[in-house]
Design an enzyme around this catalytic site. Structure first.
Site, PDB file in Angstrom:
ATOM      1  N   LYS A 198       1.473   4.195  -2.988  1.00 35.47           N
ATOM      2  CA  LYS A 198       1.384   5.645  -2.778  1.00 35.47           C
ATOM      3  C   LYS A 198       2.664   6.341  -3.245  1.00 35.47           C
ATOM      4  CE  LYS A 198      -1.895   5.101   0.964  1.00 35.47           C
ATOM      5  NZ  LYS A 198      -2.036   4.727   2.367  1.00 35.47           N
ATOM      6  N   ASP A 210       0.843  -1.210   0.000  1.00 32.33           N
ATOM      7  CA  ASP A 210       0.000   0.000   0.000  1.00 32.33           C
ATOM      8  C   ASP A 210       0.877   1.260   0.000  1.00 32.33           C
ATOM      9  OD1 ASP A 210      -2.716   1.352   0.470  1.00 32.33           O
ATOM     10  OD2 ASP A 210      -1.501   2.095   2.135  1.00 32.33           O
TER      11      ASP A 210
HETATM   12  P1  NHO Z   1     -14.318  -2.134   1.061  1.00 32.80           P
HETATM   13  O1  NHO Z   1     -15.006  -1.783   2.342  1.00 32.80           O
HETATM   14  O2  NHO Z   1     -13.782  -3.496   0.882  1.00 32.80           O
HETATM   15  O3  NHO Z   1     -15.351  -1.821  -0.122  1.00 32.80           O
HETATM   16  C1  NHO Z   1     -15.072  -2.130  -1.458  1.00 32.80           C
HETATM   17  C2  NHO Z   1     -16.397  -2.093  -2.218  1.00 32.80           C
HETATM   18  O4  NHO Z   1     -16.101  -2.269  -3.608  1.00 32.80           O
HETATM   19  C3  NHO Z   1     -17.382  -3.207  -1.863  1.00 32.80           C
HETATM   20  O5  NHO Z   1     -18.696  -2.668  -1.872  1.00 32.80           O
HETATM   21  C4  NHO Z   1     -17.208  -4.209  -3.018  1.00 32.80           C
HETATM   22  O6  NHO Z   1     -18.402  -4.976  -3.261  1.00 32.80           O
HETATM   23  C5  NHO Z   1     -16.974  -3.257  -4.160  1.00 32.80           C
HETATM   24  N1  NHO Z   1     -16.311  -3.851  -5.324  1.00 32.80           N
HETATM   25  C6  NHO Z   1     -15.136  -4.493  -5.397  1.00 32.80           C
HETATM   26  N2  NHO Z   1     -14.878  -4.861  -6.664  1.00 32.80           N
HETATM   27  C7  NHO Z   1     -15.898  -4.425  -7.423  1.00 32.80           C
HETATM   28  C8  NHO Z   1     -16.222  -4.475  -8.812  1.00 32.80           C
HETATM   29  N3  NHO Z   1     -15.403  -5.055  -9.699  1.00 32.80           N
HETATM   30  N4  NHO Z   1     -17.383  -3.902  -9.243  1.00 32.80           N
HETATM   31  C9  NHO Z   1     -18.224  -3.299  -8.361  1.00 32.80           C
HETATM   32  N5  NHO Z   1     -17.963  -3.218  -7.045  1.00 32.80           N
HETATM   33  C10 NHO Z   1     -16.825  -3.777  -6.580  1.00 32.80           C
HETATM   34  O7  NHO Z   1     -13.093  -1.129   0.778  1.00 32.80           O
HETATM   35  P2  NHO Z   1     -12.916   0.372   1.330  1.00 32.80           P
HETATM   36  O8  NHO Z   1     -12.178   0.391   2.597  1.00 32.80           O
HETATM   37  O9  NHO Z   1     -14.212   1.072   1.240  1.00 32.80           O
HETATM   38  O10 NHO Z   1     -11.902   0.965   0.235  1.00 32.80           O
HETATM   39  C11 NHO Z   1     -12.394   1.376  -1.015  1.00 32.80           C
HETATM   40  C12 NHO Z   1     -11.268   2.010  -1.813  1.00 32.80           C
HETATM   41  O11 NHO Z   1     -10.781   3.163  -1.119  1.00 32.80           O
HETATM   42  C13 NHO Z   1     -10.045   1.094  -2.021  1.00 32.80           C
HETATM   43  O12 NHO Z   1      -9.532   1.292  -3.318  1.00 32.80           O
HETATM   44  C14 NHO Z   1      -9.046   1.622  -1.000  1.00 32.80           C
HETATM   45  O13 NHO Z   1      -7.704   1.413  -1.380  1.00 32.80           O
HETATM   46  C15 NHO Z   1      -9.382   3.092  -1.062  1.00 32.80           C
HETATM   47  N6  NHO Z   1      -8.912   3.825   0.074  1.00 32.80           N
HETATM   48  C16 NHO Z   1      -9.335   3.501   1.322  1.00 32.80           C
HETATM   49  C17 NHO Z   1      -8.783   4.143   2.405  1.00 32.80           C
HETATM   50  C18 NHO Z   1      -9.299   3.801   3.778  1.00 32.80           C
HETATM   51  O14 NHO Z   1      -8.949   4.449   4.771  1.00 32.80           O
HETATM   52  N7  NHO Z   1     -10.164   2.787   3.921  1.00 32.80           N
HETATM   53  C19 NHO Z   1      -7.757   5.111   2.157  1.00 32.80           C
HETATM   54  C20 NHO Z   1      -7.443   5.483   0.846  1.00 32.80           C
HETATM   55  C21 NHO Z   1      -8.024   4.825  -0.168  1.00 32.80           C
HETATM   56  O15 NHO Z   1      -6.167   6.741   2.886  1.00 32.80           O
HETATM   57  C22 NHO Z   1      -6.735   5.505   3.138  1.00 32.80           C
HETATM   58  C23 NHO Z   1      -5.683   4.444   2.998  1.00 32.80           C
HETATM   59  O16 NHO Z   1      -4.743   4.598   2.220  1.00 32.80           O
HETATM   60  C24 NHO Z   1      -5.913   3.221   3.728  1.00 32.80           C
HETATM   61  C25 NHO Z   1      -4.633   2.376   3.830  1.00 32.80           C
HETATM   62  N8  NHO Z   1      -5.024   1.018   4.104  1.00 32.80           N
HETATM   63  C26 NHO Z   1      -3.805   2.914   4.966  1.00 32.80           C
HETATM   64  O17 NHO Z   1      -3.186   3.982   4.842  1.00 32.80           O
HETATM   65  O18 NHO Z   1      -3.765   2.224   6.049  1.00 32.80           O
END
Ligand code: NHO
Length: 361
Positions: free
Chosen positions: A226, A222
């Site tokens: 970034k 991850d």
């Molecule tokens: P979830 O909760 O697993 O949700 C994913 C959703 O996408 C689900 O509804 C799934 O059914 C759907 N899905 C997957 N594949 C699909 C497809 N082909 N077609 C349609 N739907 C599909 O994941 P999150 O947590 O909601 O994350 C969503 C996105 O946000 C990811 O790309 C993740 O990398 C990004 N994101 C999350 C965070 C965070 O805090 N949760 C952050 C940035 C970006 O700054 C944060 C970060 O970098 C987190 C990182 N782990 C860290 O720094 O610790």
């Protein structure tokens, strides 16, 4: 629908997607014009949309989606559907899907803008990166991905501003993972003994900080993604997130686990290994950091020890800290710091990007 309606297609309704929908609902009330109309929403298994593009109610979209019996169309069909909308369309990709990411060039070519926290498109092959920005330049459709680094923190916009105003970025370094920040701040705090590694990992997942599979955080990928994004924006054509040294915190024995759940179940037997790493830091503390030396074309990710007085040692919660060293800023870097993970703060970056795109359509 009038021509001033903007059609929004949301792909992914997990931790970030749900928070985004709440923010979109409030935004649509606060800014009634142009009208923001949700015309499509899907998870990996279900979709909700109307052939006539009529609006999906933002108050209960998640519940109606859960009750839907429609499977999602192919991504090609989705792009075709959106390109025929009676107004400009924007895809909000809240998944971590590589397939969705690879659809961006086609969507952009068809005039559909993209807003996303998904890192895959911008940290995959350099070819995909070029295809995306060329498609955007050719059609005028926009692509924004602030939350792909540092959640809602202004990291990408700051770097773009530095570069576009002619400053020379020499080095970028800091803590780029909310999960790693939380883990080390609670496992190896400045005062007190800290919790068990495996338990803190479970907490980070429960708090929504980790990637859908927490191994993507612990193996350093991850952070590597970034850094790939930031290095490219700073002008280094980094080929992929595996083209530079990245330290993994996954025990060798657990590299073959078939699922994230199996990994979490087995992790407690390896707590002692992490305790030893913690103890080996002596009077200092260990933290997981990344750096980009633009001049030397050197990118690296891994553990380092820090003096307790260092700002990186004193971070709290899931905070990120990112220092930009530039010619203009001299020896005192421009620093961005704050919560770097979690549904609401990540969705905030997505919503802010959406507002930027709307302003340009
Ligand atoms: P979830 O909760 O697993 O949700 C994913 C959703 O996408 C689900 O509804 C799934 O059914 C759907 N899905 C997957 N594949 C699909 C497809 N082909 N077609 C349609 N739907 C599909 O994941 P999150 O947590 O909601 O994350 C969503 C996105 O946000 C990811 O790309 C993740 O990398 C990004 N994101 C999350 C965070 C965070 O805090 N949760 C952050 C940035 C970006 O700054 C944060 C970060 O970098 C987190 C990182 N782990 C860290 O720094 O610790």
């Amino acid at each position: 629908a009038s021509a001033s309606t903007i059609f929004i297609a949301v792909i992914g309704a997990g931790g970030v997607g749900k928070c985004f929908l709440t923010q979109l609902r409030d935004l649509a009330v606060r800014r009634p014009s142009p009208k923001l109309s949700l015309c499509y929403i899907a998870t990996s298994r279900k979709a909700l949309y109307n052939d006539d593009y009529s609006a999906i109610n933002l108050d209960n979209a998640i519940d109606v989606l859960a009750a839907s019996s429609k499977a999602p169309p192919t991504l090609t069909d989705l792009v075709a559907y959106l390109s025929k909308a009676p107004g400009k369309a924007i895809i909000v990709d809240n998944t971590s899907s590589q397939d969705v990411a690879e659809t961006y060039p086609a969507a952009l070519k068809a005039g559909v803008s993209i807003v996303t926290p998904n890192k895959k498109a911008f940290s995959g092959s350099y070819q995909l990166w070029q295809d995306i920005f060329q498609a955007s330049a050719a059609s005028g459709a926009k692509v924004y991905h602030e939350s792909s680094v540092g959640a809602g923190l202004p990291v990408i916009s700051t770097l773009k501003d530095l570069v576009e105003t002619g400053d020379e970025v020499t080095k970028i370094e800091g803590v780029f993972s909310g999960t790693m920040s939380f883990l080390f701040n609670s496992f190896a705090p400045l005062t007190g003994s800290g919790g068990k590694w495996s338990e803190e990992v479970k907490k980070a997942k429960a708090l929504g900080y980790t990637e859908p599979d927490p191994r993507d955080d612990l193996n350093g990928l991850d952070v590597a993604r970034k850094l790939t994004i930031l290095a490219r924006l700073a002008g280094l054509p980094v080929e992929s997130p595996t083209s530079f040294p990245v330290e993994s915190l996954i025990p060798k024995e657990l590299e073959s686990c078939s699922s994230g759940d199996e990994f979490l179940e087995k992790l407690p037997s390896f707590d002692q290994q992490m305790e030893e790493k913690k103890a080996s830091a002596g009077d200092k503390v260990i933290r997981f950091v990344g750096s980009i030396d633009v001049g030397a074309k050197d990118v690296k990710v891994g553990l380092q020890t820090f003096d307790p007085s260092h700002p990186i040692a004193a971070l709290k919660g899931s905070d990120n800290i990112i220092s930009f060293y530039t010619k203009r800023y001299g020896s005192n870097p421009l620093i961005v710091q704050g919560a770097g993970a979690g549904g609401d703060v990540t969705a905030m970056g997505v919503t802010a990007d959406l507002i930027k795109v709307i302003g340009q359509l």
